[in-house]
Design a protein around this motif. Structure first.
Motif, short mmCIF file in Angstrom:
data_model
loop_
_atom_site.label_atom_id
_atom_site.label_comp_id
_atom_site.label_asym_id
_atom_site.label_seq_id
_atom_site.Cartn_x
_atom_site.Cartn_y
_atom_site.Cartn_z
N GLY A 138 0.78 -1.24 0.00
CA GLY A 138 0.00 0.00 0.00
C GLY A 138 0.81 1.28 0.00
N VAL A 139 0.17 2.31 -0.53
CA VAL A 139 0.66 3.68 -0.46
C VAL A 139 -0.46 4.50 0.15
N LEU A 140 -0.12 5.38 1.06
CA LEU A 140 -1.12 6.14 1.81
C LEU A 140 -2.04 6.92 0.87
N HIS A 141 -3.36 6.73 1.04
CA HIS A 141 -4.33 7.53 0.32
C HIS A 141 -5.26 8.19 1.33
N MET A 142 -6.20 9.00 0.86
CA MET A 142 -7.04 9.77 1.77
C MET A 142 -7.95 8.87 2.63
N GLY A 143 -8.30 7.70 2.11
CA GLY A 143 -9.06 6.77 2.93
C GLY A 143 -8.27 6.31 4.13
N HIS A 144 -6.97 5.99 3.91
CA HIS A 144 -6.08 5.64 5.03
C HIS A 144 -5.96 6.81 6.00
N GLN A 204 -16.34 -14.73 22.39
CA GLN A 204 -16.65 -13.34 22.66
C GLN A 204 -16.57 -12.56 21.36
N VAL A 205 -17.35 -11.50 21.27
CA VAL A 205 -17.25 -10.65 20.08
C VAL A 205 -15.85 -10.04 20.02
N PRO A 206 -15.34 -9.75 18.82
CA PRO A 206 -13.99 -9.17 18.72
C PRO A 206 -13.91 -7.70 19.07
N PHE A 207 -15.07 -6.99 19.05
CA PHE A 207 -15.09 -5.56 19.38
C PHE A 207 -16.48 -5.20 19.86
N TYR A 208 -16.54 -4.23 20.77
CA TYR A 208 -17.83 -3.79 21.31
C TYR A 208 -18.53 -2.82 20.36
N ASP A 209 -17.75 -1.99 19.67
CA ASP A 209 -18.31 -1.03 18.72
C ASP A 209 -17.62 -1.19 17.37
N VAL A 210 -18.38 -0.98 16.31
CA VAL A 210 -17.82 -0.86 14.96
C VAL A 210 -18.25 0.51 14.45
N TYR A 211 -17.28 1.41 14.26
CA TYR A 211 -17.59 2.73 13.70
C TYR A 211 -17.26 2.69 12.22
N VAL A 212 -18.28 2.88 11.39
CA VAL A 212 -18.13 2.82 9.94
C VAL A 212 -18.08 4.25 9.39
N HIS A 213 -16.92 4.66 8.90
CA HIS A 213 -16.82 6.01 8.34
C HIS A 213 -17.10 5.99 6.85
N ALA A 214 -17.36 7.16 6.30
CA ALA A 214 -17.74 7.28 4.90
C ALA A 214 -16.52 7.44 4.01
N LEU A 215 -16.76 7.71 2.75
CA LEU A 215 -15.68 7.90 1.78
C LEU A 215 -15.18 9.34 1.78
N VAL A 216 -13.93 9.51 1.40
CA VAL A 216 -13.39 10.85 1.13
C VAL A 216 -13.48 11.06 -0.38
N ILE A 232 -6.24 13.64 -4.23
CA ILE A 232 -5.47 14.52 -3.34
C ILE A 232 -4.54 13.63 -2.53
N ASP A 233 -3.25 13.84 -2.70
CA ASP A 233 -2.24 13.00 -2.05
C ASP A 233 -1.99 13.50 -0.63
N PRO A 234 -2.25 12.66 0.38
CA PRO A 234 -2.07 13.13 1.76
C PRO A 234 -0.64 13.53 2.09
N ILE A 235 0.33 12.84 1.52
CA ILE A 235 1.74 13.18 1.79
C ILE A 235 2.06 14.57 1.25
N LYS A 295 -16.43 15.77 1.40
CA LYS A 295 -16.03 16.46 0.18
C LYS A 295 -14.78 17.29 0.50
N LEU A 296 -13.66 16.83 -0.02
CA LEU A 296 -12.37 17.41 0.37
C LEU A 296 -11.77 18.22 -0.77
N SER A 297 -11.16 19.33 -0.39
CA SER A 297 -10.39 20.12 -1.36
C SER A 297 -9.20 20.72 -0.62
N GLU A 298 -8.17 21.06 -1.38
CA GLU A 298 -7.00 21.67 -0.75
C GLU A 298 -7.35 23.04 -0.17
N LYS A 299 -8.36 23.70 -0.76
CA LYS A 299 -8.79 24.99 -0.24
C LYS A 299 -9.30 24.85 1.19
N ARG A 300 -10.03 23.76 1.44
CA ARG A 300 -10.54 23.53 2.79
C ARG A 300 -9.40 23.23 3.76
#
Length: 892
Positions: free
Chosen positions: A53-59, A509-521, A537-540, A566-571
């Protein structure tokens, strides 16, 4: 004043490098697995990024949210384990290394399996840590001393044990089934490893002649090349169109082979002629029908996408070339009735994008339904909570309709299946260790299954295998089940569901008490980022340009539950300004802070002092509740409002007279103490979001020691008295702020110079309001920059004034002699004329059907927004013009 001075500007690159090294060197990320540590355990396992892998905005989003939670829980006093690692990524890694070898003219088959695997390990050692370095650049506070890899010996032992136990329990089996096959990667794919894309294709209508009479049913297919493998034609038992036919067979076109007509209620009578070709070896539904009717499975497309010998005259052709040849041959024989344009969903390999072929193959499977039932019940009974809740129903639907999981892959890189076949007695042995002799006949002629396990098989064990299972380790005892899993919805079924099944089955036992599902960038227009679209948009790159803290805060500020970012470099640039604002506020504050805390009494606090402390208390509560419930955006935006608008814009300005000693020493000491308290707590509250800048400022703040990571979250420190919210001070300060804002707005609307001397009348009906404003006259005069202030009871609006009505009063600014009415009207007329021309141009575009039809949707939307903005602006200017005309008429 003495203080710890800081540089005029904040330079993130040097600060980030220095503090990350400090945190690692001082072991600040390490968890304590000892039972002697009585602090509450909080644990997260990182979704292991692919070693390729190479770091992307999802990471970047996923890592930022996890780090916010971990840093927050440390501040709350928890014993935090954030366990990192990487996934061996079977198909992806093998493809990368194969391409690298091919560039040198080397093929893996020439090398042999062992040498190729050794080459992959060497590649991993050289390049596999790149993604880890990039995660560190984001500030990830993982316990790197416990970093794992899905091919570690310990994890490999866990994989073998799980496979053997599931096999012995009858939950793993071998069978001939239709599976998804990638001809490029030469391996099976699970259903969820197939990405479907809607494509324009064709529907070919082919006549199959009856054996004993004229005519024959017409079938429709999008893949005519597969007809060479047909073993039946099916019709519905109740279809009257086929009730009186005497033939029970048809002749398969182009082959002369006789195949039966079967009757099955699977057939849809409403589609086409109601006749359906059955190809058991190349369609999953046909395979099921074929099994029910005892049909032969004829495989006419081999594992390389080439037509097999069973395809007769078409053998050796590529599958897509064969399609054209089959269509041409059918046309020549007069059996192609028609061709229709047809839009349909086509499956592609998630790794190489090759069109997937449904293929009959002998594979290993996990019988998932018994495992899925317990995993569904765990969520229904809220042993595990899915946030946002909308993903819960998706989880249920998928799990309740789950198919058996094909876990074998025909590649070399991965966990080789621990199953051996005896060449002499042909019996199978499944074991955690390679047997020396066959336990059935004693022969040493044992051959291990060449396939490897699906990458997700080992990943499914991640929460407990990484903590040392099957050994009962102190780490497992202390931190399993984990507290929360932070993940994207795209691997809810790939990974989360499978961890639930395996965790409950093997750990009870369950592996985790909570699962937080985030959205897409997504990009600024809401489009998915992709290299082909050129909107990635390259995070690096962002980190290099704006700093890590700016990127992290932007992602957090937009991480609303269930809504894509919704991401932009301006933000990002905008939130870099926020980091700079914090830096400048700290720089100003430190100028006024002594090494020792000044003594003050509660009675020394001004209204502004009490107000900011009350707002701090409310913000502290907001941040705590937001992070406890995964509302990252609410916590980030609450801090933004407090720091920028309340602390910087209002409190620092209101406190300046006291800080500069213009009132008295008691007021000065109280203001210093409040300044220290607010800056101290704000740094802690902000630390989970922006760790680098807060650590840098923290070490300049008098009275602090050690890292900010070891500071107690505000309100949890027994040494500090709790700051209670003060509703009365908030009400009083809001009245003053409303009046000041009203004056500022009138000054702006009327285009009055900031240096112009103004007289203001405030009329309030409520005596308490008048008393409050009177008591803080100096603050109003100073912050509103006015020369004269009159406070009176409600009455008639004075002539020659611009008036604003606020909740507590009417605020009137005397304009006679302040502005030149004629000149201002001329200015407004010029502005209005300019905007009218702009709107006319925009109207032409929006009324042009050609523009609306041909221009990209985002361009059309941009023009509409420009039109709306210009319209709103002209309305404001016209309103101001009307006011000035009225004032001019009064004056004359």
């Amino acid at each position: 004043m003495s203080g710890r001075e800081i540089n005029k500007g904040y330079e993130p690159a040097e600060v980030e490098k220095r503090w990350y090294a400090y945190w690692e060197e001082n072991g600040l990320f390490k968890a304590d697995q000892s039972s002697a540590n009585e602090a509450p355990a909080f644990s997260i396992v990182i979704p292991p990024p692919n070693v390729t892998g190479v770091l992307h905005m999802g990471h970047a989003l996923n890592t930022t949210l996890q780090d916010i939670l971990c840093r927050y829980r440390r501040l709350c006093g928890d014993n935090v384990l954030w366990l990192p690692g990487t996934d061996h990524a079977g198909i992806a890694t093998q493809n990368v290394v194969e391409r690298q070898l091919a560039a040198d003219g080397v093929d893996r088959h020439q090398m042999g399996r062992q040498d190729f695997i050794q080459a992959v390990w060497q590649w991993r050692q050289k390049y596999g840590s790149a993604i880890i370095r990039q995660l560190k650049s984001l500030g990830a506070s993982c316990d790197w001393s416990r970093e794992r890899f899905t091919m570690d010996e310990g994890l490999s032992a866990a994989v073998r044990k799980v496979f053997v136990e599931l096999y012995e329990q009858g939950l793993i089996y071998q069978g001939n089934y239709i599976i998804n096959w990638c001809p490029r990667c030469n391996t099976a794919l699970a259903d969820i490893e197939v990405e479907h894309e809607t494509l324009e294709g064709h529907l070919y209508h082919i006549r199959y002649p009856y054996e004993n009479e004229e005519g024959g049913p017409v079938v429709a297919t999008t893949r005519p090349e597969t007809m060479l493998g047909d073993t039946a034609v099916a019709v519905h038992p109740d279809d009257g169109r086929y009730a009186d036919i005497s033939s029970d067979h048809v002749i398969l076109p182009l082959t002369g082979r006789k195949i039966p007509i079967i009757r099955d209620d699977y057939v849809d009578m409403e589609f086409g002629t109601g006749a359906l070709k059955i190809t058991p070896a190349h369609d999953p539904n046909d395979f099921a029908v074929g099994q029910q009717h005892g049909l032969e499975s004829v495989k006419v497309i081999d594992d390389n996408g080439i037509m097999s010998e069973a395809a007769g005259d078409f053998a050796g052709m590529d599958r897509f070339a064969c399609r054209k040849a089959v269509v041409s041959a059918l046309q020549e024989q007069g059996l192609l009735v028609k061709i229709e344009d047809y839009e349909h969903s086509v499956g592609h390999c998630y790794r190489c994008a090759t069109v997937v072929e449904p293929n009959l193959s002998k594979q290993w499977f996990v019988k998932t339904r018994p495992l899925a039932e317990t995993a569904v019940n765990a969520v229904r009974q809220e042993q595990t909570r899915i946030v946002p809740e909308k993903w819960k129903n998706d989880y249920f639907v998928w799990m309740e309709n789950i198919r058996d999981w094909c876990i074998s892959r025909q590649i070399w890189w991965g966990h080789q299946i621990p199953a051996w076949t005896c060449s002499d007695c042909e019996k199978l042995t499944v074991a955690t260790k390679a047997p020396e002799v066959c336990p059935h006949c004693g022969s040493s002629a044992l051959v291990q299954d060449p396939d490897v396990l699906d990458t997700w098989f080992s990943s499914a064990l991640w929460p407990f295998s990484t903590m040392g299972w099957p050994e009962k380790t102190p780490l497992l005892e202390r931190f399993y089940p984990t507290s929360v899993l932070v993940t994207g919805f795209d691997i809810l079924f790939f990974w989360v569901a499978r961890m639930m099944m395996m965790g409950i089955h093997f750990m009870e036992q369950v592996p985790f008490y909570d699962v937080y599902v985030h959205a897409l960038v997504r990009d600024a227009d809401g489009k998915k980022m992709s290299k082909s679209s050129g909107n990635v948009i390259d995070p690096i790159s962002v980190i290099e340009n704006y700093g890590t803290d700016a990127l992290r805060f932007t992602l957090a500020a937009f991480a609303a539950q269930g809504r894509d970012i919704k991401l932009s470099e301006k933000r990002i640039e905008g939130y870099r300004h926020f980091i700079n604002k914090l830096w400048n506020a700290a720089r100003f504050s430190l100028m006024h802070l002594e090494a020792e805390h000044p003594e003050f009494a509660e009675s020394d606090l001004s209204l502004a002092d009490r107000w900011i402390l009350s707002r701090l208390k409310r913000t502290t509560k907001l941040v705590s509740e937001s992070l406890d419930n995964y509302y990252f955006n609410e916590g980030a935006n609450g801090l933004y409002r407090f720091v920028w608008h309340e602390f910087c814009d209002w409190y620092l300005e209101a406190a300046k007279p006291a800080l500069y000693g213009k009132i008295n020493e008691k007021s000065q000491n109280a203001a210093r103490a409040v300044l220290w308290r607010v800056l101290h707590d704000v740094l802690i509250l902000l630390h989970p979001f922006v760790p680098f800048v807060t650590e840098e400022i923290w070490h300049r703040l008098p009275g602090t020691a050690d890292s900010i990571m070891r500071a107690p979250f505000p309100g949890r420190d027994p040494q500090l008295s709790e700051i209670n919210a003060d509703a009365a001070s908030e009400t009083g300060m809001e009245q003053i702020m409303e009046v000041i804002t009203a004056v500022r707005n009138i000054r702006g609307e009327m285009n009055i110079s900031p240096s112009a001397s103004l007289s203001v009348l405030v009329q309030a009906e409520d005596a308490d309001v008048r008393a409050n404003l009177e008591g803080h006259r100096n603050m109003i005069v100073t912050l509103a920059r006015i020369a004269d202030l009159e406070i009176a009871s409600a009455g008639e609006k004075p002539k020659g004034t611009a008036t604003a009505i606020v909740s507590c009063a009417a605020v009137s600014v005397y304009l006679e002699g302040v502005i030149d009415f004629a000149k201002e009207l001329a200015r407004l007329d010029k502005e209005i004329t300019k905007l009218e021309k702009e709107i006319q141009g925009l109207d032409k575009k929006l009324n042009n059907q050609g523009f609306l039809a041909k221009a990209p949707a985002d361009v059309v939307e941009q023009v509409r927004q420009q039109h709306a903005d210009a319209t709103e602006k002209i309305q404001k200017l016209e309103a101001n013009r009307e006011k000035i005309q009225q004032l001019e008429s009064v004056q004359t």
